[in-house]
Design a protein around this motif. Structure first.
Motif, PDB file in Angstrom:
ATOM      1  N   PHE A 244       0.821  -1.217   0.000  1.00 17.05           N
ATOM      2  CA  PHE A 244       0.000   0.000   0.000  1.00 17.05           C
ATOM      3  C   PHE A 244       0.855   1.267   0.000  1.00 17.05           C
ATOM      4  CE2 PHE A 244      -3.308  -2.965   1.375  1.00 17.05           C
ATOM      5  CZ  PHE A 244      -4.385  -2.512   0.621  1.00 17.05           C
ATOM      6  N   GLY A 245       2.163   1.116   0.216  1.00 19.44           N
ATOM      7  CA  GLY A 245       3.062   2.264   0.142  1.00 19.44           C
ATOM      8  C   GLY A 245       3.569   2.542  -1.258  1.00 19.44           C
ATOM      9  N   GLY A 273      14.455  -0.099  -3.123  1.00 19.70           N
ATOM     10  CA  GLY A 273      15.869  -0.109  -2.749  1.00 19.70           C
ATOM     11  C   GLY A 273      16.109   0.400  -1.338  1.00 19.70           C
ATOM     12  N   ILE A 274      15.399   1.467  -0.959  1.00 12.22           N
ATOM     13  CA  ILE A 274      15.535   2.021   0.396  1.00 12.22           C
ATOM     14  C   ILE A 274      15.080   0.991   1.416  1.00 12.22           C
ATOM     15  CG2 ILE A 274      14.697   3.771   2.004  1.00 12.22           C
ATOM     16  CD1 ILE A 274      14.514   5.698  -0.377  1.00 12.22           C
ATOM     17  N   ILE A 275      13.959   0.324   1.144  1.00 11.35           N
ATOM     18  CA  ILE A 275      13.429  -0.684   2.073  1.00 11.35           C
ATOM     19  C   ILE A 275      14.418  -1.829   2.251  1.00 11.35           C
ATOM     20  CG2 ILE A 275      11.707  -2.536   2.261  1.00 11.35           C
ATOM     21  CD1 ILE A 275       9.602  -0.591   1.327  1.00 11.35           C
ATOM     22  N   LEU A 276      14.926  -2.381   1.154  1.00  7.30           N
ATOM     23  CA  LEU A 276      15.844  -3.517   1.233  1.00  7.30           C
ATOM     24  C   LEU A 276      17.147  -3.137   1.936  1.00  7.30           C
ATOM     25  CD1 LEU A 276      15.321  -5.077  -2.321  1.00  7.30           C
ATOM     26  CD2 LEU A 276      14.504  -5.975  -0.129  1.00  7.30           C
ATOM     27  N   ILE A 309       7.403   1.738   9.272  1.00  7.30           N
ATOM     28  CA  ILE A 309       7.832   3.135   9.377  1.00  7.30           C
ATOM     29  C   ILE A 309       7.947   3.782   7.997  1.00  7.30           C
ATOM     30  CG2 ILE A 309       9.660   4.678  10.144  1.00  7.30           C
ATOM     31  CD1 ILE A 309       7.989   3.452  12.406  1.00  7.30           C
ATOM     32  N   MET A 310       8.531   3.073   7.033  1.00  8.93           N
ATOM     33  CA  MET A 310       8.704   3.626   5.682  1.00  8.93           C
ATOM     34  C   MET A 310       7.361   3.974   5.048  1.00  8.93           C
ATOM     35  SD  MET A 310      11.066   4.238   3.312  1.00  8.93           S
ATOM     36  CE  MET A 310      11.138   4.549   1.551  1.00  8.93           C
ATOM     37  N   GLY A 338       9.281   8.599   3.982  1.00  6.41           N
ATOM     38  CA  GLY A 338       7.893   8.339   3.619  1.00  6.41           C
ATOM     39  C   GLY A 338       7.771   7.348   2.481  1.00  6.41           C
ATOM     40  N   ALA A 339       6.547   7.158   2.033  1.00  3.47           N
ATOM     41  CA  ALA A 339       6.254   6.187   0.980  1.00  3.47           C
ATOM     42  C   ALA A 339       6.235   6.883  -0.383  1.00  3.47           C
ATOM     43  CB  ALA A 339       4.918   5.514   1.271  1.00  3.47           C
TER      44      ALA A 339
END
Length: 480
Positions: A244-245, A273-276, A309-310, A338-339
């Motif tokens: 959903f982000g 990429g930021i998430i991983l 959080i992301m 943020g997303a």
């Protein structure tokens, strides 16, 4: 300024809000609870809808100014009516607390003043989580999907309410764009609900958690947030939050088999990429400093909170206050990221980060080669300089609002981790911060004034600053 059409928009929104309260009312009746907490606000919403939609001339056209004002006022008025169930049932007696909780719900922030969530009536908890789903895509986007306004009016509403630096039509008509967004939103919601039910989560819990994940809000029905659910259920919640982000344009392109365009969306690649990267860094940090858990559970723990959080959801399965400083620092950075734009997530938005970075690289090159002609490209298109300028202005105001908010609540005397992350968490619609308001804490100890400031931050952040600030400009209210 067409005040009559603004009143009509607010009236219709209140009518929709009253109709949507039927869902929590059904749960209230099913569990044998008192119905008045919903019958009274439903009656208030219906009466105001009747009065406001029948006042003044029948002119449905909204210009940009009316779109901004309608959006700002609608969200404030809906929060005032939406807080009534909390007060009437007696769960929240302080109106500042009730307003804070309701604004937190509609803006999909997930910050709470409640100390014992499980003590609330079931129907009220359903409403509390349902406000996330309502606010996730936006009540005015929903209105645009089911109604027709004057030429161009629907797009002015969508632009004023939708998150992100660039809002474009997915289809030629703005109403069709709103409808396809809600179809995608509803479809992903049902998939999440179905997956949780397959994993044997109770229907009541599954529905509320799905509302929270879909709206990237974070309200749960247990005092432990999501810690007491099974690992498999937590994995589904993690995937749902991250899904959903993502910019809903990505799903639209997949739905219409435009795979090449979908997988060339730079924002989605950067978001992933930021998430991983964050999961990898936090997992390593946790393994080094908190090696009690198995590698799988450590990665699972990191992935859940990075996704939470992301995407600015705010669900939790662990106490982040006990994490190493590096991991906490990464979490704060994710709060600010943020997303994606065009998602239900809050925050600064990955697209803005990408645009600002590309503009920085371009301007650095121009400093070295003043006569060079160089444009900023984004996803294969040349970006209008007006958009870059607007993004820069937004960034400046974004920083000013956060600084002023920190200064306003600083006299409370709370530690700086709590004070600063309270503003970051509410302004970016995240929910928990680091400190007293962490994943195992809440905002109950803040003063009424601070709660009002943080409520304003939630509204300003969710509506991307301008619709709320526009309400305080004298020029906004001029007739012409």
């Amino acid at each position: 300024m067409n005040v009559f059409v603004i009143g009509k928009i607010i009236g219709i929104a209140l009518g929709i809000e009253a109709a949507l309260m039927v869902l929590p009312l059904m749960f209230t009746l099913y569990y044998g609870e008192k119905a008045l907490p919903f019958l009274i606000p439903m009656a208030v919403g219906a009466v105001l809808c009747f009065i406001l939609t029948r006042t003044g001339r029948r002119d449905n056209k909204l210009m940009s100014k009316e779109g901004f004002v309608s959006t700002g006022l609608t969200w404030i008025v809906m929060s005032l009516v939406g807080m009534l169930p909390f007060m009437i049932c007696g769960a929240v007696t302080n109106p500042f607390d009730a307003f804070f909780e309701t604004v937190s719900g509609f803006t999909t922030t997930g910050s709470s003043i409640l100390t014992d969530i499980e003590a609330l009536p079931k129907g009220v908890l359903v409403w509390r989580s349902f406000t996330h789903w309502i606010g996730g895509m936006g009540i005015l986007v929903f209105m645009s999907a089911i109604m027709h306004f004057g030429n161009g009016s629907q797009m002015n509403l969508i632009k004023a309410e939708s998150p992100g630096p660039v809002v474009s039509k997915l289809l030629p008509k703005a109403g069709d764009t709103a409808r396809i967004l809600y179809i995608i939103y509803t479809g992903l919601t049902l998939i999440t609900l179905g997956a949780l039910l397959i994993l044997k989560m109770p229907f009541y819990d599954a529905l509320c958690i799905t509302f929270g994940a879909a709206g990237t809000g974070g309200f749960g029905v247990l005092n432990s947030s999501c810690a007491d659910y099974t690992t498999a259920q937590q994995v589904v919640i993690t995937v749902a939050m991250m899904a959903f982000g993502i910019n809903f344009s990505f799903y639209f392109l997949l739905l219409f088999k435009k795979f090449s365009q979908a997988f060339h969306m730079e924002e989605v690649w950067l978001y992933s990429g930021i998430i991983l990267t964050a999961i990898a860094l936090i997992s390593i940090d946790l393994m080094v400093h908190n090696g009690a858990d198995s590698p799988f559970m450590t990665i699972h723990n990191a992935a859940f909170h990075v996704g939470s959080i992301m995407t600015t959801t705010g669900f939790a399965i662990d106490d982040i206050n006990k994490w190493p400083h590096l991991s906490q620092g990464i979490i704060v950075v994710l709060m600010l990221c943020g997303a994606c734009a065009g998602s239900t997530g809050g925050g600064f938005k990955v697209s803005r980060l990408l645009l600002m970075f590309k503009a920085f690289v371009r301007d650095l090159a121009l400093q070295l080669h003043p006569y060079m002609i160089k444009k900023v490209h984004y996803e294969g298109k040349v970006i209008d300089e007006k958009i870059i300028k607007t993004t820069g202005i937004y960034t400046f105001i974004y920083c000013i609002v956060m600084i002023v908010s920190v200064l306003l609540i600083a006299p409370e005397g709370k530690d700086w981790s709590t004070t600063i992350t309270s503003v970051i968490a509410t302004f970016n619609n995240i929910g928990p911060g680091i400190g007293i308001n962490g994943t195992t804490g809440n905002y109950e100890s803040f003063s009424n004034f601070s709660k009002l400031v943080l409520s304003a931050d939630m509204l300003i952040g969710r509506l991307e600053i301008f619709p709320i600030l526009a309400l305080f400009r004298k020029e906004t209210w001029r007739r012409f």
